[in-house]
Design a protein around this motif. Structure first.
Motif, mmCIF file in Angstrom:
data_model
loop_
_atom_site.group_PDB
_atom_site.id
_atom_site.type_symbol
_atom_site.label_atom_id
_atom_site.label_comp_id
_atom_site.label_asym_id
_atom_site.label_seq_id
_atom_site.Cartn_x
_atom_site.Cartn_y
_atom_site.Cartn_z
ATOM 1 N N VAL A 98 0.850 -1.195 0.000
ATOM 2 C CA VAL A 98 0.000 0.000 0.000
ATOM 3 C C VAL A 98 0.888 1.248 0.000
ATOM 4 C CG1 VAL A 98 -1.726 1.300 1.331
ATOM 5 C CG2 VAL A 98 -1.836 -1.211 1.228
ATOM 6 N N TRP A 99 0.646 2.129 -0.960
ATOM 7 C CA TRP A 99 1.388 3.398 -1.044
ATOM 8 C C TRP A 99 0.643 4.461 -0.257
ATOM 9 C CZ3 TRP A 99 5.883 5.411 -2.023
ATOM 10 C CH2 TRP A 99 5.982 6.798 -2.159
ATOM 11 N N PRO A 100 1.302 5.290 0.513
ATOM 12 C CA PRO A 100 2.721 5.305 0.863
ATOM 13 C C PRO A 100 3.033 4.553 2.154
ATOM 14 C CG PRO A 100 1.740 7.354 1.594
ATOM 15 C CD PRO A 100 0.636 6.540 0.952
ATOM 16 N N ASP A 101 1.979 4.093 2.838
ATOM 17 C CA ASP A 101 2.157 3.534 4.183
ATOM 18 C C ASP A 101 3.179 2.407 4.277
ATOM 19 O OD1 ASP A 101 0.205 5.329 4.876
ATOM 20 O OD2 ASP A 101 -1.398 3.851 4.975
ATOM 21 N N ASP A 102 3.168 1.498 3.311
ATOM 22 C CA ASP A 102 4.061 0.341 3.376
ATOM 23 C C ASP A 102 5.462 0.617 2.834
ATOM 24 O OD1 ASP A 102 1.956 -1.088 4.469
ATOM 25 O OD2 ASP A 102 1.401 -2.044 2.582
ATOM 26 N N TYR A 103 5.697 1.817 2.350
ATOM 27 C CA TYR A 103 6.987 2.138 1.738
ATOM 28 C C TYR A 103 7.879 3.010 2.623
ATOM 29 C CZ TYR A 103 5.504 0.189 -2.718
ATOM 30 O OH TYR A 103 5.095 -0.665 -3.712
ATOM 31 N N TRP A 104 7.370 3.471 3.738
ATOM 32 C CA TRP A 104 8.150 4.334 4.628
ATOM 33 C C TRP A 104 8.079 3.786 6.052
ATOM 34 C CZ3 TRP A 104 11.252 8.211 3.076
ATOM 35 C CH2 TRP A 104 11.071 8.705 1.787
ATOM 36 N N PRO A 105 9.212 3.803 6.780
ATOM 37 C CA PRO A 105 9.158 3.353 8.178
ATOM 38 C C PRO A 105 8.389 4.367 9.027
ATOM 39 C CG PRO A 105 11.292 4.332 7.723
ATOM 40 C CD PRO A 105 10.542 4.285 6.413
ATOM 41 N N ARG A 106 7.788 3.883 10.066
ATOM 42 C CA ARG A 106 7.004 4.771 10.936
ATOM 43 C C ARG A 106 7.904 5.585 11.874
ATOM 44 N NH1 ARG A 106 2.898 2.843 8.808
ATOM 45 N NH2 ARG A 106 1.830 0.895 9.026
ATOM 46 N N SER A 107 9.029 5.007 12.259
ATOM 47 C CA SER A 107 9.916 5.694 13.200
ATOM 48 C C SER A 107 10.956 6.532 12.473
ATOM 49 C CB SER A 107 10.608 4.675 14.110
ATOM 50 O OG SER A 107 11.460 3.851 13.340
ATOM 51 N N GLU A 108 11.385 7.601 13.135
ATOM 52 C CA GLU A 108 12.412 8.469 12.556
ATOM 53 C C GLU A 108 13.812 7.876 12.706
ATOM 54 O OE1 GLU A 108 12.070 12.394 14.193
ATOM 55 O OE2 GLU A 108 10.348 12.865 12.919
#
Length: 163
Positions: free
Chosen positions: A79-89
């Motif tokens: 799912v874009w963008p949720d699955d392509y970026w980590p949640r933590s910094e």
């Protein structure tokens, strides 16, 4: 004398592998991701949207996704963008950063081997895709990685962690 089309195909594969490896006209992949001090991996900088960790993980995830798409008829798009970026910094540990780097380069190696394989038609549409080819996907990975590696270098400069 070798067939001209064979020689062109061979040269294209070499150029693609070199492009994926980077470093021809900018920082090498390995240099951009090496020796970043632990406290800076999750550090934010004004004017830059993501941390080094977020960009590394995003590159790893996107590259793994493209590689999976190229190889598996059972591919299912994240799912874009949720699955392509980590949640933590920041990475959860030093090990998480190192594992992400290791997997990024391992997948890059697999993609380079796929490109080098003369049995793989660079121009044939991927059967489960919508007209995408292995050539297009390799160029997409090279472009995407180059873009984000440039961002990481800029971030490192802003953090005083680039020579």
């Amino acid at each position: 004398m070798p067939d001209a089309s064979f020689e062109l195909d061979h040269q294209l594969r070499i150029h693609l592998r070199d492009l994926l490896a980077s470093g021809e006209s900018h920082a090498k992949n390995q240099a951009a991701l090496a020796d970043l001090p632990v406290p800076l991996r999750g550090q934010r900088v004004a004017g830059i949207d993501h941390t080094a960790w977020q960009m590394l993980e995003h590159m790893r995830i996107a590259q793994a996704d493209i590689l999976e798409f190229c190889r598996s008829p059972h591919y299912k798009a994240p799912v874009w963008p949720d699955d392509y970026w980590p949640r933590s910094e920041a990475p959860s540990s030093d090990g998480a950063w190192e594992e992400s780097r290791r997997q990024f380069f391992a997948d890059l190696d697999v993609l380079q081997l796929l490109i080098a394989d003369p049995k793989q038609d660079l121009f044939a549409p991927i059967p489960w895709g919508e007209g995408q080819t292995l050539l297009r996907e390799a160029l997409l990975v090279a472009d995407h990685n180059s873009y984000h590696l440039g961002q990481i270098v800029l971030l490192r400069k802003a953090l005083g962690a680039w020579n």
